[in-house]
Motif scaffolding. Structure first.
Motif, PDB file in Angstrom:
ATOM      1  N   THR A 118       0.840  -1.203   0.000  1.00  0.00           N
ATOM      2  CA  THR A 118       0.000   0.000   0.000  1.00  0.00           C
ATOM      3  C   THR A 118       0.873   1.249   0.000  1.00  0.00           C
ATOM      4  OG1 THR A 118      -1.765  -1.148   1.191  1.00  0.00           O
ATOM      5  CG2 THR A 118      -1.795   1.254   1.253  1.00  0.00           C
ATOM      6  N   ALA A 119       1.921   1.230   0.829  1.00  0.00           N
ATOM      7  CA  ALA A 119       2.842   2.370   0.885  1.00  0.00           C
ATOM      8  C   ALA A 119       3.581   2.540  -0.441  1.00  0.00           C
ATOM      9  CB  ALA A 119       3.830   2.176   2.028  1.00  0.00           C
ATOM     10  N   ARG A 120       3.911   1.429  -1.091  1.00  0.00           N
ATOM     11  CA  ARG A 120       4.592   1.514  -2.389  1.00  0.00           C
ATOM     12  C   ARG A 120       3.697   2.177  -3.424  1.00  0.00           C
ATOM     13  NH1 ARG A 120       6.389  -3.807  -0.580  1.00  0.00           N
ATOM     14  NH2 ARG A 120       8.633  -3.664  -0.137  1.00  0.00           N
ATOM     15  N   VAL A 121       2.412   1.813  -3.428  1.00  0.00           N
ATOM     16  CA  VAL A 121       1.482   2.446  -4.362  1.00  0.00           C
ATOM     17  C   VAL A 121       1.402   3.945  -4.094  1.00  0.00           C
ATOM     18  CG1 VAL A 121      -0.924   2.590  -5.117  1.00  0.00           C
ATOM     19  CG2 VAL A 121       0.132   0.346  -4.728  1.00  0.00           C
ATOM     20  N   MET A 122       1.233   4.321  -2.828  1.00  0.00           N
ATOM     21  CA  MET A 122       1.156   5.738  -2.478  1.00  0.00           C
ATOM     22  C   MET A 122       2.403   6.496  -2.933  1.00  0.00           C
ATOM     23  SD  MET A 122      -0.422   5.845   1.362  1.00  0.00           S
ATOM     24  CE  MET A 122      -2.141   5.561   1.715  1.00  0.00           C
ATOM     25  N   THR A 123       3.547   5.849  -2.831  1.00  0.00           N
ATOM     26  CA  THR A 123       4.813   6.473  -3.212  1.00  0.00           C
ATOM     27  C   THR A 123       4.943   6.570  -4.726  1.00  0.00           C
ATOM     28  OG1 THR A 123       5.918   5.692  -1.206  1.00  0.00           O
ATOM     29  CG2 THR A 123       7.333   6.259  -3.073  1.00  0.00           C
ATOM     30  N   ASP A 124       4.710   5.444  -5.409  1.00  0.00           N
ATOM     31  CA  ASP A 124       4.953   5.382  -6.852  1.00  0.00           C
ATOM     32  C   ASP A 124       3.911   6.125  -7.668  1.00  0.00           C
ATOM     33  OD1 ASP A 124       7.178   3.910  -6.238  1.00  0.00           O
ATOM     34  OD2 ASP A 124       6.288   1.965  -6.739  1.00  0.00           O
ATOM     35  N   LEU A 125       2.752   6.398  -7.085  1.00  0.00           N
ATOM     36  CA  LEU A 125       1.755   7.229  -7.764  1.00  0.00           C
ATOM     37  C   LEU A 125       2.290   8.627  -8.042  1.00  0.00           C
ATOM     38  CD1 LEU A 125      -1.723   6.620  -6.060  1.00  0.00           C
ATOM     39  CD2 LEU A 125      -1.230   6.506  -8.500  1.00  0.00           C
ATOM     40  N   GLU A 126       3.153   9.108  -7.149  1.00  0.00           N
ATOM     41  CA  GLU A 126       3.737  10.452  -7.251  1.00  0.00           C
ATOM     42  C   GLU A 126       2.651  11.530  -7.310  1.00  0.00           C
ATOM     43  OE1 GLU A 126       6.350  10.174 -10.652  1.00  0.00           O
ATOM     44  OE2 GLU A 126       7.980   9.417  -9.395  1.00  0.00           O
ATOM     45  N   ALA A 127       1.597  11.326  -6.537  1.00  0.00           N
ATOM     46  CA  ALA A 127       0.508  12.296  -6.517  1.00  0.00           C
ATOM     47  C   ALA A 127       0.862  13.489  -5.646  1.00  0.00           C
ATOM     48  CB  ALA A 127      -0.766  11.639  -5.994  1.00  0.00           C
ATOM     49  N   ASP A 128       0.424  14.652  -6.073  1.00  0.00           N
ATOM     50  CA  ASP A 128       0.547  15.852  -5.243  1.00  0.00           C
ATOM     51  C   ASP A 128      -0.630  15.963  -4.285  1.00  0.00           C
ATOM     52  OD1 ASP A 128       2.954  17.104  -6.514  1.00  0.00           O
ATOM     53  OD2 ASP A 128       1.646  17.074  -8.276  1.00  0.00           O
ATOM     54  N   VAL A 129      -1.792  15.539  -4.751  1.00  0.00           N
ATOM     55  CA  VAL A 129      -2.998  15.492  -3.922  1.00  0.00           C
ATOM     56  C   VAL A 129      -3.599  14.105  -4.101  1.00  0.00           C
ATOM     57  CG1 VAL A 129      -5.296  16.431  -3.512  1.00  0.00           C
ATOM     58  CG2 VAL A 129      -3.412  17.968  -4.132  1.00  0.00           C
ATOM     59  N   LEU A 130      -3.729  13.373  -2.996  1.00  0.00           N
ATOM     60  CA  LEU A 130      -4.201  11.992  -3.041  1.00  0.00           C
ATOM     61  C   LEU A 130      -5.426  11.824  -2.149  1.00  0.00           C
ATOM     62  CD1 LEU A 130      -3.899   8.962  -3.755  1.00  0.00           C
ATOM     63  CD2 LEU A 130      -2.266   8.787  -1.836  1.00  0.00           C
ATOM     64  N   GLY A 131      -6.541  11.423  -2.744  1.00  0.00           N
ATOM     65  CA  GLY A 131      -7.718  11.065  -1.973  1.00  0.00           C
ATOM     66  C   GLY A 131      -7.623   9.603  -1.585  1.00  0.00           C
ATOM     67  N   PHE A 331      -3.269   2.834 -11.989  1.00  0.00           N
ATOM     68  CA  PHE A 331      -2.057   2.235 -11.424  1.00  0.00           C
ATOM     69  C   PHE A 331      -2.443   0.925 -10.758  1.00  0.00           C
ATOM     70  CE2 PHE A 331       1.349   1.548  -8.447  1.00  0.00           C
ATOM     71  CZ  PHE A 331       2.482   1.997  -9.119  1.00  0.00           C
ATOM     72  N   ARG A 332      -1.971  -0.211 -11.336  1.00  0.00           N
ATOM     73  CA  ARG A 332      -2.432  -1.531 -10.893  1.00  0.00           C
ATOM     74  C   ARG A 332      -1.348  -2.377 -10.230  1.00  0.00           C
ATOM     75  NH1 ARG A 332      -7.414  -2.102 -13.643  1.00  0.00           N
ATOM     76  NH2 ARG A 332      -7.531  -0.790 -15.518  1.00  0.00           N
ATOM     77  N   LYS A 333      -0.148  -1.870 -10.025  1.00  0.00           N
ATOM     78  CA  LYS A 333       0.951  -2.713  -9.553  1.00  0.00           C
ATOM     79  C   LYS A 333       0.714  -3.311  -8.167  1.00  0.00           C
ATOM     80  CE  LYS A 333       5.274  -2.073 -10.361  1.00  0.00           C
ATOM     81  NZ  LYS A 333       6.651  -1.524 -10.420  1.00  0.00           N
ATOM     82  N   GLY A 334      -0.194  -2.734  -7.393  1.00  0.00           N
ATOM     83  CA  GLY A 334      -0.470  -3.255  -6.060  1.00  0.00           C
ATOM     84  C   GLY A 334      -1.676  -4.165  -5.992  1.00  0.00           C
TER      85      GLY A 334
END
Length: 369
Positions: A118-131, A331-334
């Motif tokens: 889950t943390a990897r997805v949050m990181t690799d998304l590279e979002a500035d604003v994440l819901g 983004f489906r890697k997770g």
């Protein structure tokens, strides 16, 4: 800037009934929990209510103890029930005022590898604003941000916010923002009610006003509509329809107030062609998936194996914001890819379904604002 939405399905702990092998396994528990909780909350208990409550308590595994395999009955004061030596349960209270306590779902830890993915997805998304959808609370989201993201070489977000919603299972919606994307005004709709007095939103439909480094105001409406998981299809569909209608009103009020860049995002638990989402689809909001520069990776859905019937995660954008899309994707890697065949590439650390970051893929767009 990059805007994204991700249903994380809880970060550290998740209700045990929601953490079984399949959703169908936990559905009966959740239905009985909801039924018992509703009965316990009544001002007065009829004889029929007491009989039904006693039966549900036994069915939830609490015939001998207040702690069942999936549910805990907390009794702080007063008298609710007695358990005869011969077995069974007898409800002795005549109403809610006769006892003080609560009915709660028991939690179980999320697997460590799932947490890291889950943390990897949050990181690799590279979002500035994440819901984020299905987070336990703001302290939990903050701890995850500060402790788990760095553990996978991720950079913590600058701001995290969760407003407690209406779901007592601990599945709220929240927002994470990078430095220089300033979270300002927040407005909750947790108490919005229908004409018959019922709460509209299962969680909330919070409005988050974000100032970008360019000085632009982006308004994010974050949602998690009623699931199809328990309750009758008719009542669930009606609830999602009411939520879509109310979310549309909130959106259109913002437009009328002069805001041009508005995003309604999250897990809406239904497909674009459903009658339940018709109020949103038929509004001026535009689904990011329909933009020519949006790449869904060959799979139209966002949940499970990505089939069209599982397209339930959204980035709905106001017309002027839609016009600012540069590109977008899923983004489906997770997400577990299946095995015959394997549908997409995943993290090397994802070797079994229980290690998936979520059953939901994350969705994102880059916006020139």
């Amino acid at each position: 800037m990059r805007l994204a939405s991700f249903n994380v399905e809880n970060l550290f702990d998740r209700a045990k009934a929601m953490n079984l092998d399949t959703w169908a396994d936990g559905k009966p528990v959740l239905e009985k929990f909801a039924a018992l909780n509703g009965l316990l909350g009544q001002v007065t208990y009829s004889a029929a209510d007491k009989t039904r409550m006693a039966a549900l308590i036994v069915e939830l595994g609490m015939e001998k103890s207040d702690t069942g395999p999936f549910v805990i009955l907390r009794r702080n004061r007063g008298a609710l029930l007695k358990r005869p030596h011969a077995g069974g349960v007898i409800v002795t209270a005549n109403g809610r005022s006769d006892w003080v306590g609560s009915l709660e779902l028991r939690d179980a830890p999320v697997s460590e590898q799932a947490m890291r993915n889950t943390a990897r997805v949050m990181t690799d998304l590279e979002a500035d604003v994440l819901g984020v959808v299905e987070v336990e609370s703001r302290p939990v989201l903050s701890a995850f941000n500060e402790q788990v993201l760095p553990a996978v070489s991720g950079k913590p977000f600058h701001q995290v916010m969760v407003i407690d919603g209406n779901d007592e299972r601990g599945i709220d919606v929240g927002l994470m923002a990078r430095e220089h994307f300033t979270l300002g005004l927040m407005r909750s709709h947790v108490d919005d009610r229908s004409a018959d007095g019922n709460l509209i939103f299962s969680r909330d439909c919070p409005e988050y006003f974000i100032t970008t480094p360019k000085g632009t105001t982006l308004v994010v409406l974050l949602n998690h509509f009623k699931s199809k998981g328990f309750g009758s299809p008719q009542s669930s569909n009606a609830r999602r329809r009411a939520q879509a209608e109310r979310a549309r009103v909130v959106y259109e009020d913002l437009l009328a107030g002069g805001f041009e860049y508005i995003a309604l995002i999250g897990d809406l638990n239904d497909t674009p062609d459903s009658a339940q989402l018709e109020p949103l689809v038929d509004s001026t909001l535009k689904d990011a998936f329909t933009h020519p520069n949006f790449d869904e990776g060959g799979f139209p859905g966002t949940f499970g194996l990505g089939n069209a019937g599982n397209k339930i995660d959204y980035l709905f954008l106001s017309p002027k914001l839609f016009a600012k899309i540069e590109k977008g994707g899923v983004f489906r890697k997770g997400v577990w890819p299946g095995v015959k065949p394997k549908r997409w590439e995943t993290y090397a650390e994802l070797t079994a379904p229980e290690q998936a970051a979520s059953d939901h893929a994350a969705v994102w767009v880059d916006l020139d604002i």
